[in-house]
Design a protein around this motif. Structure first.
Motif, mmCIF file in Angstrom:
data_model
loop_
_atom_site.group_PDB
_atom_site.id
_atom_site.type_symbol
_atom_site.label_atom_id
_atom_site.label_comp_id
_atom_site.label_asym_id
_atom_site.label_seq_id
_atom_site.Cartn_x
_atom_site.Cartn_y
_atom_site.Cartn_z
ATOM 1 N N GLY A 1 0.809 -1.215 0.000
ATOM 2 C CA GLY A 1 0.000 0.000 0.000
ATOM 3 C C GLY A 1 0.835 1.255 0.000
ATOM 4 N N VAL B 1 -9.326 5.152 -1.224
ATOM 5 C CA VAL B 1 -9.485 4.084 -0.232
ATOM 6 C C VAL B 1 -10.481 4.470 0.864
ATOM 7 C CG1 VAL B 1 -7.228 3.058 -0.666
ATOM 8 C CG2 VAL B 1 -7.435 4.833 1.077
ATOM 9 N N ALA C 1 -8.303 -1.306 2.400
ATOM 10 C CA ALA C 1 -8.279 0.162 2.448
ATOM 11 C C ALA C 1 -7.349 0.648 3.556
ATOM 12 C CB ALA C 1 -9.691 0.694 2.658
#
Length: 544
Positions: free
Chosen positions: A72, A88, A118
């Motif tokens: 991420g 996200v 997320a």
């Protein structure tokens, strides 16, 4: 820092409005995590599934976050932090809608998978966006706010979520999560950030290695109790020559982790972009900050497991009553994490870190002596408050040391290391203290039974001492009622159980105190500088 630099910094102070959005984003994630345990009972009733199936929502969220957080961070650098942050947050809002409208437990599990994915990007985003929007004293304050947000969301989730879950149902709790996501999305338009670098390539091999490593380690540690710390229990899904799969997963997790570091160093020697730039851990002080962060988060997780377990299982209290008992600790963490930045101008990270670990050590030793079967006693509350002061100061301090030492463009890497460290430390702290307390209780009960002639062998054989665990007096009496025990023997067994539960708890707290004392060593390697003496990041990375 020179007078000119100080003047420039004072002239570039920014509005705190962007920080409100980042603060709420941290609350969003933490509130969601805290709301899941509260919702298990409601999901069991709504979906007609066993508690173990409903609790899968907690497991999958943690696993997805832990496995994807480093990937991420690299996605954020490639796409751009503000853009991916907004995306996200929308995904997180979608996950809360899935929880609210879920027709089956499968939808709830899928919703938490989305939330975890997320969160894996939100975690490094928070650090990167703080670094890009604030500097100097403002940056230190902003970092402190993330630590205080975790504590605040824990309190609010138990109080608000517990009340809603009792009076209305579990689904309205996630309406609050949805409202928080909407608020964060609106505040995101106040953030500034550089555009992403489309030339950044994501190292898929490293991503797979670290994802597997953290997933295996988390699964292994989380199941030490259920599957067995060494020999497999009846609850283990399988065994290898009688050995539990939990320690095997931990071993394989360590192997994959070492492979990740070897692969990453190789890419850096070849001047290729790594998944995580290991230069953020280049100096002894930065590595010491990670070690210390791991220890203090593990200690926090251990205490957050021990106290609610004792209050709910042993004393039979409700989650709402548990949150009230833990409120002094959580409030102390919240206040300390916010205010500790005021000490940065007077004391170095090394001084604050060592003093904070001394506080946590003294608090745990104190608790091991004063704790009783009633957690509401003043000495116990004082012990929790002192531990909260040390813990709140440490989490903020270690995070600040890492962010300060790294260039702004590597803030996402710092955020991913923070996220991985905290997720893994939380799993390790919870699992290890659980296995430790059960082992201490089992040994204590076995020895005490041998020393009590009023509990004859024929009665002991009717109770499985190989599966000793923390149970309430009522539950123990219920079990003994199905045996040949007389009233006097039941009374003796209940008293023995009370004594050994408390003894195991006291010994466990003393062992945690020993771990806290050992952590003073890495804290002694933290930087000696104070914020106004901070060198440039490239210089800071070469020494302490």
């Amino acid at each position: 820092m020179t007078a000119t630099a100080e003047t420039l910094q004072s002239e570039t102070k920014r509005s705190w409005v962007p920080l409100i959005g980042l603060f709420l984003a941290q609350i969003l994630m933490s509130f969601n995590v805290a709301a899941l345990p509260i919702s298990i009972g409601g999901m069991v009733a709504d979906f007609g599934v066993p508690p173990t199936t409903a609790s899968t929502t907690i497991v999958v969220y943690g696993l997805v976050v832990a496995a994807l957080v480093m990937t991420g961070a690299k996605l954020g650098q490639r796409v751009g932090w503000v853009l991916i942050f907004r995306c996200v947050i929308v995904v997180f809002a979608g996950s809360s809608l899935m929880m609210i409208l879920a027709p089956s437990v499968g939808w709830a599990i899928a919703g938490q998978c989305l939330a975890g994915a997320a969160a894996a990007i939100i975690v490094p985003s928070l650090v990167a966006l703080i670094a890009e929007n604030y500097s100097g004293d403002q940056q230190a304050t902003a970092i402190g706010s993330l630590g205080s947000a975790r504590a605040l969301s824990g309190i609010s989730a138990f109080l608000i979520g517990g009340t809603l879950g009792t009076l209305v149902g579990w689904r309205p709790v996630f309406m609050i999560v949805l409202a928080l996501a909407i608020a964060v999305f609106l505040f995101s338009f106040k953030l500034r950030s550089d555009k992403g670098d489309a030339g950044i390539r994501i190292d898929l091999v490293a991503s797979a290695l670290i994802g597997l490593s953290i997933m295996l380690l988390t699964l292994g540690f989380n199941n030490l109790n259920g599957w067995g710390a060494f020999f497999a229990t009846p609850g283990a899904p399988f065994d290898v020559l009688g050995i539990s799969p939990a320690p095997m997963l931990i071993v394989f997790g360590i192997i994959f982790g070492q492979a990740f570091f070897a692969w990453t160093r190789r890419r850096m020697r070849q001047d290729k972009v790594p998944l995580v730039d290991l230069s953020v851990l280049g100096s002894p002080s930065e590595r010491a900050a990670v070690y210390a962060m791991f220890v203090v988060v593990a200690l926090e997780a251990a205490l957050n497991f021990t106290v609610p377990m004792y209050i709910q299982i042993v004393q039979g209290r409700t989650p709402f009553e548990t949150s009230l008992a833990m409120m002094p600790f959580n409030l102390t963490v919240f206040i300390t994490a916010t205010l500790v930045v005021r000490f940065y101008k007077r004391f170095s990270p090394r001084t604050i870190g060592m003093a904070a670990f001394v506080l946590t050590t003294c608090a745990l030793v104190w608790l091991s002596f004063v704790v009783t079967n009633n957690w509401e006693t003043l000495p116990t509350i004082l012990g929790l408050i002192v531990f909260g002061i040390g813990q709140g100061a440490l989490v903020t301090l270690m995070f600040n040391v890492l962010v300060t030492a790294a260039p702004a463009e590597l803030a996402g890497d710092v955020g991913s290391i923070r996220g991985s460290t905290q997720n893994l430390a939380s799993a390790v702290g919870t699992a290890v203290v659980g296995a430790l307390l059960v082992a201490l209780l089992s040994v204590g009960v076995g020895r005490a039974v041998a020393e009590h002639p009023e509990l004859p062998d024929d009665l002991v054989t009717q109770v499985d001492l190989d599966s000793v665990n923390f149970v309430s007096n009522d539950r123990l009496e219920e079990v003994l009622s199905q045996t040949d025990a007389t009233g006097a023997q039941v009374e003796a067994a209940v008293q023995l159980n009370e004594e050994q539960r408390l003894r195991a708890l006291k010994l466990g707290l003393l062992i945690l105190a020993g771990l806290s004392a050992i952590a003073i060593l890495p804290a002694s390697r933290l930087p000696r500088y104070r914020p106004h003496e901070i060198p440039a990041p490239d210089a800071a990375s070469t020494g302490s």
